[in-house]
Design a protein around this motif. Structure first.
Motif, PDB file in Angstrom:
ATOM      1  N   PHE A   1      41.877  36.832  35.581  1.00 31.06           N
ATOM      2  CA  PHE A   1      40.727  35.833  35.929  1.00 31.06           C
ATOM      3  C   PHE A   1      40.558  35.220  34.880  1.00 31.06           C
ATOM      4  CE2 PHE A   1      40.552  39.232  38.939  1.00 31.06           C
ATOM      5  CZ  PHE A   1      40.156  38.809  40.143  1.00 31.06           C
ATOM      6  N   ALA A   2      39.967  33.689  35.032  1.00 23.66           N
ATOM      7  CA  ALA A   2      39.754  32.807  34.459  1.00 23.66           C
ATOM      8  C   ALA A   2      38.436  33.241  33.484  1.00 23.66           C
ATOM      9  CB  ALA A   2      39.241  31.510  35.004  1.00 23.66           C
ATOM     10  N   SER A   3      37.704  34.173  34.093  1.00 16.83           N
ATOM     11  CA  SER A   3      36.364  34.698  33.185  1.00 16.83           C
ATOM     12  C   SER A   3      36.007  36.015  33.633  1.00 16.83           C
ATOM     13  CB  SER A   3      35.248  33.512  33.291  1.00 16.83           C
ATOM     14  OG  SER A   3      34.891  33.682  34.890  1.00 16.83           O
TER      15      SER A   3
ATOM     16  N   GLY B   1      40.362  32.643  46.531  1.00 17.76           N
ATOM     17  CA  GLY B   1      39.081  32.253  46.766  1.00 17.76           C
ATOM     18  C   GLY B   1      38.316  32.196  45.231  1.00 17.76           C
ATOM     19  N   PHE B   2      39.111  32.752  44.403  1.00 15.47           N
ATOM     20  CA  PHE B   2      38.669  32.909  42.921  1.00 15.47           C
ATOM     21  C   PHE B   2      39.427  31.988  41.866  1.00 15.47           C
ATOM     22  CE2 PHE B   2      37.878  36.573  45.397  1.00 15.47           C
ATOM     23  CZ  PHE B   2      36.358  36.593  45.342  1.00 15.47           C
TER      24      PHE B   2
ATOM     25  N   ALA C   1      34.322  39.885  38.117  1.00 14.25           N
ATOM     26  CA  ALA C   1      33.243  40.704  38.503  1.00 14.25           C
ATOM     27  C   ALA C   1      32.818  40.237  40.195  1.00 14.25           C
ATOM     28  CB  ALA C   1      31.831  40.402  37.817  1.00 14.25           C
ATOM     29  N   LYS C   2      32.937  39.082  40.375  1.00 13.80           N
ATOM     30  CA  LYS C   2      32.821  38.486  41.962  1.00 13.80           C
ATOM     31  C   LYS C   2      33.791  39.046  42.706  1.00 13.80           C
ATOM     32  CE  LYS C   2      30.457  34.024  40.713  1.00 13.80           C
ATOM     33  NZ  LYS C   2      30.859  32.704  40.959  1.00 13.80           N
ATOM     34  N   ALA C   3      35.016  39.120  42.406  1.00 11.21           N
ATOM     35  CA  ALA C   3      36.091  39.641  43.129  1.00 11.21           C
ATOM     36  C   ALA C   3      35.932  41.241  43.354  1.00 11.21           C
ATOM     37  CB  ALA C   3      37.298  39.302  42.391  1.00 11.21           C
ATOM     38  N   ILE C   4      35.790  41.934  42.218  1.00  8.29           N
ATOM     39  CA  ILE C   4      35.564  43.198  42.373  1.00  8.29           C
ATOM     40  C   ILE C   4      34.502  43.654  43.167  1.00  8.29           C
ATOM     41  CG2 ILE C   4      35.260  45.427  41.157  1.00  8.29           C
ATOM     42  CD1 ILE C   4      36.838  44.285  38.740  1.00  8.29           C
ATOM     43  N   SER C   5      33.293  43.068  43.169  1.00  5.04           N
ATOM     44  CA  SER C   5      32.093  43.279  43.838  1.00  5.04           C
ATOM     45  C   SER C   5      32.258  42.844  45.505  1.00  5.04           C
ATOM     46  CB  SER C   5      31.124  42.520  43.498  1.00  5.04           C
ATOM     47  OG  SER C   5      29.901  42.616  44.333  1.00  5.04           O
TER      48      SER C   5
ATOM     49  N   SER D   1      46.719  34.199  36.298  1.00  3.59           N
ATOM     50  CA  SER D   1      47.982  34.717  36.535  1.00  3.59           C
ATOM     51  C   SER D   1      47.823  35.991  37.492  1.00  3.59           C
ATOM     52  CB  SER D   1      48.580  35.157  35.225  1.00  3.59           C
ATOM     53  OG  SER D   1      47.873  36.261  34.708  1.00  3.59           O
ATOM     54  N   ALA D   2      48.910  36.370  38.045  1.00  5.16           N
ATOM     55  CA  ALA D   2      49.104  37.676  38.901  1.00  5.16           C
ATOM     56  C   ALA D   2      50.300  38.254  38.842  1.00  5.16           C
ATOM     57  CB  ALA D   2      48.769  37.099  40.706  1.00  5.16           C
ATOM     58  N   ARG D   3      50.618  39.635  38.770  1.00  6.72           N
ATOM     59  CA  ARG D   3      51.913  40.203  38.384  1.00  6.72           C
ATOM     60  C   ARG D   3      52.041  41.469  39.140  1.00  6.72           C
ATOM     61  NH1 ARG D   3      54.020  43.581  34.501  1.00  6.72           N
ATOM     62  NH2 ARG D   3      51.818  43.861  33.551  1.00  6.72           N
ATOM     63  N   ILE D   4      53.137  41.587  39.929  1.00 10.12           N
ATOM     64  CA  ILE D   4      53.515  42.983  40.283  1.00 10.12           C
ATOM     65  C   ILE D   4      54.045  43.729  39.348  1.00 10.12           C
ATOM     66  CG2 ILE D   4      54.820  44.173  42.210  1.00 10.12           C
ATOM     67  CD1 ILE D   4      52.405  42.729  43.295  1.00 10.12           C
TER      68      ILE D   4
END
Length: 259
Positions: A214-216, A189-190, A221-225, A194-197
């Motif tokens: 994240f792209a920005s 949803g954001f 901030a949106k995801a963490i919130s 990239s994403a890495r284990i």
């Protein structure tokens, strides 16, 4: 005698411990139920009965439980169905599911993976003669040591505070079977790049955490919130999501790969 403040602090800590135990017990009770779905983003007033009634329209429900910490809802729960086909039907309709005008998240609950226990390091025995030889240096070495001036130790430099990344998030308490692709899907949803284990360099096994770029800063901030108020749960594990320290990804000698 303990001060009133100390007594109050102990009482608060005891309540918090009891609340966490209640939450863990509820999750443990549901662990072995078949055809089980994770349901997230629930309205905090939702009861077990309301959760069961909502999903009963799809088929027979064997168990429905809102996970709570003490008396407070954690905003997620689990629903188990009598038949696997019913659970599949609910997952297929997940984009249309709402409770009190609130879109809820539904996905199949995965079993919790546990790391294999590591054997304790073996302790080797040294002979009595070797111990005496180590504790009694030769006289010749003593004379040489006395003649040499002891170097002055430099005072340790204070460590600089590590900076927080404004685009990378640390994601901890992940199931050990989670892949890069699955980590990326958790943040679908954001806008992410990239994403890495993070894995062990030798065994290539997951260390149970990873990083999402994240792209920005706004997307980070949106995801963490969002996941601070609505905990993200994978395989019955509530994830820990926070801004990553700038040195954390580099310490693994690799940059996150695009999933």
């Amino acid at each position: 005698m303990s001060s009133p403040k100390a007594v109050e602090t102990k009482a608060t800590e005891a309540k918090a411990t009891e609340a966490k135990a209640t939450e863990a017990k509820a999750v443990e009770t549901l662990k072995d139920l078949p055809h089980k779905l994770f349901v997230g983003n629930l309205p905090f007033k939702t009861t077990d009965e309301e959760l069961k009634e909502y999903f009963a329209k799809f088929g027979a429900v064997t168990e429905a439980r809102v996970i709570r910490r003490g008396k407070r809802s954690m905003g997620y729960g689990f629903v188990a169905f009598e038949k696997e086909e019913t659970a599949d039907k609910v997952v297929s309709a997940k984009d249309t599911l709402k409770m009190e005008e609130r879109s809820i998240n539904v996905e199949k609950a995965r079993p919790m993976s546990e790391p294999e226990p590591r054997p304790a390091p073996r302790r080797t025995r040294r002979s009595r003669k070797n111990k005496q030889a180590e504790s009694e240096p030769a006289k010749k070495d003593d004379k040489v040591a006395d003649k040499q001036a002891k170097p002055k130790e430099k005072p340790a430099e204070p460590k600089k505070p590590r900076e927080v990344s404004d685009t990378i998030a640390y994601v901890g308490n992940l199931p050990f079977a989670t892949t890069d692709e699955e980590l990326s899907k958790l943040f679908a949803g954001f806008s992410i790049s990239s994403a890495r284990i993070v894995t062990n360099k030798k065994s290539r096994r997951s260390k149970g955490y990873g990083f999402v770029t994240f792209a920005s800063n706004d997307e980070q901030a949106k995801a963490i919130s969002k996941y601070s108020s609505e905990p993200l749960v994978v395989g019955e594990r509530p994830l820990r999501i926070k801004p990553a320290l700038k040195e954390e990804p580099e310490s693994e000698s690799a940059t996150p790969e695009t999933s």
